[in-house]
Design an enzyme around this catalytic site. Structure first.
Site, mmCIF file in Angstrom:
data_model
loop_
_atom_site.group_PDB
_atom_site.id
_atom_site.type_symbol
_atom_site.label_atom_id
_atom_site.label_comp_id
_atom_site.label_asym_id
_atom_site.label_seq_id
_atom_site.Cartn_x
_atom_site.Cartn_y
_atom_site.Cartn_z
ATOM 1 N N LYS A 53 0.840 -1.207 0.000
ATOM 2 C CA LYS A 53 0.000 0.000 0.000
ATOM 3 C C LYS A 53 0.875 1.257 0.000
ATOM 4 O O LYS A 53 0.596 2.223 -0.702
ATOM 5 C CB LYS A 53 -0.936 -0.015 1.228
ATOM 6 N N GLN A 97 -5.035 -2.167 9.246
ATOM 7 C CA GLN A 97 -4.838 -3.460 8.592
ATOM 8 C C GLN A 97 -5.415 -4.592 9.451
ATOM 9 O O GLN A 97 -5.105 -4.693 10.637
ATOM 10 C CB GLN A 97 -3.326 -3.683 8.353
ATOM 11 N N ASP A 120 -11.458 1.757 3.039
ATOM 12 C CA ASP A 120 -11.737 0.330 2.811
ATOM 13 C C ASP A 120 -13.221 0.089 2.503
ATOM 14 O O ASP A 120 -13.586 -0.963 1.992
ATOM 15 C CB ASP A 120 -11.364 -0.486 4.068
#
Ligand code: NAP
Length: 285
Positions: A53, A97, A120
């Site tokens: 990322k 995460q 997300d």
């Protein structure tokens, strides 16, 4: 043999598009989008995802901050940091995460992230908006699946789609996006009876289970488009592999995504798209 759609190549194209818009943002608003990623612990999978990322942020010209915490961090401390980042005007996108250590509630963490920064697309309000056809941030992997199908020229409307897996992160939202593109969708899962009979009906087969080489050639309708979301280790070779027996299924399918180099890079590319979207929505307010 079916067309192998490269997620790596499409992700590159998507990121180039984002990079061009980032240059415009800098000229127009005087700063670039900023994505903050929180990593708890040192799970090798999570470390590798977070590194990817950060690399992608560099490629598109975003500012990226990765905040690392030991896996002993308390839920309280993590939630306090999220609250601080929520109110920081210089942070546009925020993600933690997953998975998290057992003493930290993933549900609480997801809910704590401001909906406007939820790149997300996991926040309950974003999920609700998706299911109510309201403007929302599309979760990254399902968004990547739709982009891959379009890239391969697969018509979705009116087709029979089967999605194996019904997780909040992949299976459920992937089914919803296919439905929104007017496919007729069947959701299959671990209690589905006669799974092969169900999958053999599919013009579009999305597989998100987490079991190496689970989908074999006899489970696939000739000419189907097969999207393999799974990320596993091949127990014989130790190499990365999907949920689909790629070598055999590629001869039956008309379109297939590889693992690695399929939905993995596309998921990260869609994260860049969502971060830019969060930034732009804030400027337009
Ligand atoms: P998950 O939460 O573990 O869900 C797995 C799903 O598979 C469940 O719905 C389960 O059914 C179903 N399932 C398990 N065994 C089955 C069987 N024998 N027959 C039919 N269905 C079965 O996993 P996930 O988070 O959705 O992830 C799935 C895979 O995608 C994993 O390999 C993960 O690493 C990968 N992934 C990849 C990306 C990417 O960027 N490429 C992103 C996210 C996830 P039940 O609901 O009945 O238990």
């Amino acid at each position: 043999m079916g067309e192998i759609v490269s997620g790596t190549a499409l992700a590159k194209k998507v990121k180039q598009g984002v990079a061009e818009r980032v240059k415009e943002c800098e000229a127009k608003y005087g700063r670039v989008p900023h994505l903050v990623v929180i990593l708890v612990g040192e799970d090798p999978g999570s470390v590798s995802y977070v590194t990817g990322k950060a690399r992608d942020c560099g490629e598109v010209g975003f500012k990226n901050t990765t905040l690392k915490y030991p896996d002993t961090v308390s839920e309280e401390e993590l939630l306090a940091k999220i609250a601080e980042l929520n109110s920081d005007d210089n942070v546009d996108g925020l993600l933690v995460q997953l998975p998290l250590p057992k003493h930290i509630s993933e549900a609480k963490v997801i809910e704590a992230i401001a909906k406007e920064k939820d790149v997300d697309g996991f926040h309950p309000l974003n999920v609700a908006a998706l299911w109510q056809k309201q403007p929302c941030l599309l979760p990254c992997t399902p968004q990547g699946i739709i982009m891959m199908l379009k890239e391969a020229g697969v018509e979705i409307e009116g087709k029979k789609a089967v999605v194996i897996g019904r997780s909040n992160i992949v299976g459920l939202p992937a089914s919803k996006l296919l439905l929104d593109h007017n496919a007729t969708v069947t959701m299959a899962h671990s209690r589905t009876k006669n799974l092969a009979e169900v999958t053999r009906e599919a013009d579009i087969l999305v597989v998100a289970i987490g079991k190496p080489k689970f989908v074999t050639a006899d489970m696939v309708k000739p000419g189907a488009a097969v999207m393999d979301v799974g990320v596993n280790r091949n127990p014989e070779t130790g190499k990365l592999c999907g949920d689909v027996d790629f070598e055999n299924v590629k001869d039956v399918a008309s379109v297939i995504t590889p693992v690695p180099g399929g939905l993995g890079p596309m998921t990260r590319a869609c994260l860049m798209v969502n971060t830019l979207e969060c930034f732009l929505r804030k400027q337009d307010k």
